[in-house]
Design a protein around this motif. Structure first.
Motif, PDB file in Angstrom:
ATOM      1  N   SER A  30       0.869  -1.257  -0.041  1.00 13.33           N
ATOM      2  CA  SER A  30       0.076  -0.116  -0.001  1.00 13.33           C
ATOM      3  C   SER A  30       0.620   1.357  -0.019  1.00 13.33           C
ATOM      4  O   SER A  30       2.058   1.221   0.439  1.00 13.33           O
ATOM      5  CB  SER A  30      -0.757   0.019   1.284  1.00 13.33           C
ATOM      6  OG  SER A  30      -1.817  -0.923   1.239  1.00 13.33           O
ATOM      7  N   ALA A  50      -1.220   4.698   7.405  1.00 15.64           N
ATOM      8  CA  ALA A  50       0.074   3.812   6.934  1.00 15.64           C
ATOM      9  C   ALA A  50       0.344   2.664   7.840  1.00 15.64           C
ATOM     10  O   ALA A  50       0.614   1.632   7.294  1.00 15.64           O
ATOM     11  CB  ALA A  50       1.082   4.715   6.931  1.00 15.64           C
ATOM     12  N   ALA A  55       1.658   0.286   5.039  1.00 16.79           N
ATOM     13  CA  ALA A  55       1.839   0.916   3.771  1.00 16.79           C
ATOM     14  C   ALA A  55       3.475   0.879   3.472  1.00 16.79           C
ATOM     15  O   ALA A  55       4.229   1.015   4.587  1.00 16.79           O
ATOM     16  CB  ALA A  55       1.577   2.242   3.783  1.00 16.79           C
TER      17      ALA A  55
END
Length: 88
Positions: A30, A50, A55
């Motif tokens: 991500s 995040a 992420a």
């Protein structure tokens, strides 16, 4: 459409609380992007999101809430880099 989305968004007592926990189950790499001058959610929220989605990168755009519209080239470049980095 705008009124519909805003009404739905504003109906949440705590935006994200209902669905954010489910993000931990995402398996795809991500990328989180956020406007540093977002008028609705502070940029610090990007780090929280995040972490939730694990992420690989957080991109802070020199923009407000509408980063994809305000900084399309920078976001397109960040997305291209992200996709190239996770290509199998």
């Amino acid at each position: 459409m705008k009124e519909s989305i805003l009404s739905l968004y504003r109906s949440a007592a705590h935006v994200g609380d209902e669905w954010e926990m489910g993000l931990a189950s995402l398996m795809s790499p991500s990328l989180v992007f956020w406007g540093i001058a977002d008028q609705f959610e502070p940029v610090e929220r990007a780090d929280i999101l995040a972490k939730s989605v694990k992420a690989t990168n957080v991109v802070r755009l020199d923009s407000g809430h509408w980063g994809p519209v305000q900084r399309p080239r920078e976001l397109a470049d960040a997305l291209t880099q992200h996709w190239e980095s996770v290509r199998t």
